[in-house]
Design a protein around this motif. Structure first.
Motif, PDB file in Angstrom:
ATOM      1  N   UNK A  55       0.806  -1.218   0.000  1.00 53.10           N
ATOM      2  CA  UNK A  55       0.000   0.000   0.000  1.00 53.10           C
ATOM      3  C   UNK A  55       0.843   1.273   0.000  1.00 53.10           C
ATOM      4  N   UNK A  56       2.168   1.141  -0.052  1.00 54.15           N
ATOM      5  CA  UNK A  56       3.031   2.323  -0.040  1.00 54.15           C
ATOM      6  C   UNK A  56       2.744   3.256  -1.222  1.00 54.15           C
ATOM      7  N   UNK A  57       2.605   2.753  -2.470  1.00 54.01           N
ATOM      8  CA  UNK A  57       2.280   3.659  -3.576  1.00 54.01           C
ATOM      9  C   UNK A  57       0.953   4.392  -3.370  1.00 54.01           C
ATOM     10  N   UNK A 116       6.962  10.131  -5.236  1.00 53.91           N
ATOM     11  CA  UNK A 116       7.251   8.912  -6.009  1.00 53.91           C
ATOM     12  C   UNK A 116       8.588   8.317  -5.570  1.00 53.91           C
ATOM     13  N   UNK A 117       9.606   9.169  -5.475  1.00 55.29           N
ATOM     14  CA  UNK A 117      10.932   8.686  -5.064  1.00 55.29           C
ATOM     15  C   UNK A 117      10.896   8.167  -3.629  1.00 55.29           C
ATOM     16  N   UNK A 118      10.217   8.882  -2.737  1.00 52.98           N
ATOM     17  CA  UNK A 118      10.130   8.441  -1.347  1.00 52.98           C
ATOM     18  C   UNK A 118       9.402   7.099  -1.233  1.00 52.98           C
ATOM     19  N   UNK A 119       8.386   6.894  -2.074  1.00 52.57           N
ATOM     20  CA  UNK A 119       7.665   5.620  -2.060  1.00 52.57           C
ATOM     21  C   UNK A 119       8.597   4.477  -2.472  1.00 52.57           C
ATOM     22  N   UNK A 120       9.393   4.706  -3.509  1.00 55.12           N
ATOM     23  CA  UNK A 120      10.350   3.676  -3.942  1.00 55.12           C
ATOM     24  C   UNK A 120      11.383   3.382  -2.854  1.00 55.12           C
ATOM     25  N   UNK A 121      11.877   4.433  -2.198  1.00 55.15           N
ATOM     26  CA  UNK A 121      12.851   4.246  -1.130  1.00 55.15           C
ATOM     27  C   UNK A 121      12.227   3.523   0.060  1.00 55.15           C
ATOM     28  N   UNK A 122      10.962   3.841   0.352  1.00 54.88           N
ATOM     29  CA  UNK A 122      10.274   3.180   1.465  1.00 54.88           C
ATOM     30  C   UNK A 122      10.118   1.690   1.200  1.00 54.88           C
ATOM     31  N   UNK A 123       9.832   1.343  -0.023  1.00 53.97           N
ATOM     32  CA  UNK A 123       9.717  -0.084  -0.374  1.00 53.97           C
ATOM     33  C   UNK A 123      11.058  -0.779  -0.162  1.00 53.97           C
ATOM     34  N   UNK A 124      12.150  -0.129  -0.556  1.00 54.05           N
ATOM     35  CA  UNK A 124      13.476  -0.701  -0.346  1.00 54.05           C
ATOM     36  C   UNK A 124      13.749  -0.945   1.139  1.00 54.05           C
TER      37      UNK A 124
END
Length: 239
Positions: A55-57, A116-124
């Motif tokens: 659900x991060x995105x 968008x970038x923060x969402x990708x980093x959060x997934x990592x």
């Protein structure tokens, strides 16, 4: 490069300390309510989401309306802080809505890519030990913190000045080194916010949003002063 300073002083309130404190509390409450009001659709959807990586995105999408709201709050608090006690008034709502009207496009231009970038980093970070290694997760966390510190400068620049988006991006990065005190203040807010979210609840961050923006705006005074000196011209209405 010449831009317009969007903030200006207000008019008067009472001279006594009680009147001044009451006015500050009033501004804080009104601005907080307006932040919540203008972000309400996204916040309601955010509260309904599960706290899962998938659900991060969607969480990032829900936070899109929050950017312009924080920009408007920055504009309103700057108007209050820059005025002398005798110039301050009890019209935070008018300042907020003027700031929202002037800056919402400018804020969204960098706020959406940042989410968008923060969402990708959060997934990592959340996938640490499963999909990516611990080192990559730590690196992603460091980059996310740096991006949030940069975003503090970008918020101030886009809320108070009529810069082009690429100028906001460059100047926000430039002032991380040129005005390290302001960057340290932004970092402190990020760390305190993360600590509160972990120890208590992330909803408390929303309840304290107006105080965080007031602190951010005050901390950014060296940045605002330098930008005003180097890049701005008087607004026609102030001449």
């Amino acid at each position: 490069m010449t831009v317009t300073d969007r903030s200006a002083p207000a008019s008067e309130i009472g001279r006594g300390p009680l009147s001044r404190w009451s006015a500050t509390v009033y501004w804080a409450l009104v601005i907080e309510l307006l932040i919540l009001l203008t972000s309400l659709p996204g916040l309601l959807a955010l509260f309904l989401l599960d706290r899962s990586v998938s659900d991060v995105p969607l969480a990032a999408l829900c936070l899109v309306p929050l950017g312009p709201a924080l920009g408007a709050a920055t504009y309103a608090w700057r108007a209050y802080l820059v005025a002398t006690p005798d110039q301050r008034d009890l019209a935070p709502a008018s300042r907020f809505w003027r700031g929202y009207r002037l800056s919402w496009r400018d804020v969204l231009a960098w706020w959406v890519p940042t989410l968008v970038v923060l969402a990708l980093l959060a997934v990592n970070v959340l996938h640490a030990g499963a999909v990516v290694g611990q080192v990559w997760a730590i690196a992603s966390l460091v980059v996310a913190v740096a991006l949030l510190v940069w975003a503090g400068n970008a918020l101030v620049l886009s809320a108070l000045f009529a810069f082009r988006t690429r100028d906001v991006v460059r100047l926000a990065a430039y002032y991380l080194a040129a005005r390290p005190v302001a960057a340290l203040g932004n970092l402190t807010l990020v760390v305190l916010g993360a600590t509160l979210a972990i120890v208590t609840t992330d909803r408390l961050l929303l309840a304290l949003a107006t105080l965080a923006i007031a602190s951010l705006t005050r901390t950014a005074t060296p940045v605002i002063a330098d930008v005003t000196t180097r890049f701005t011209s008087p607004h026609p209405a102030d001449c």
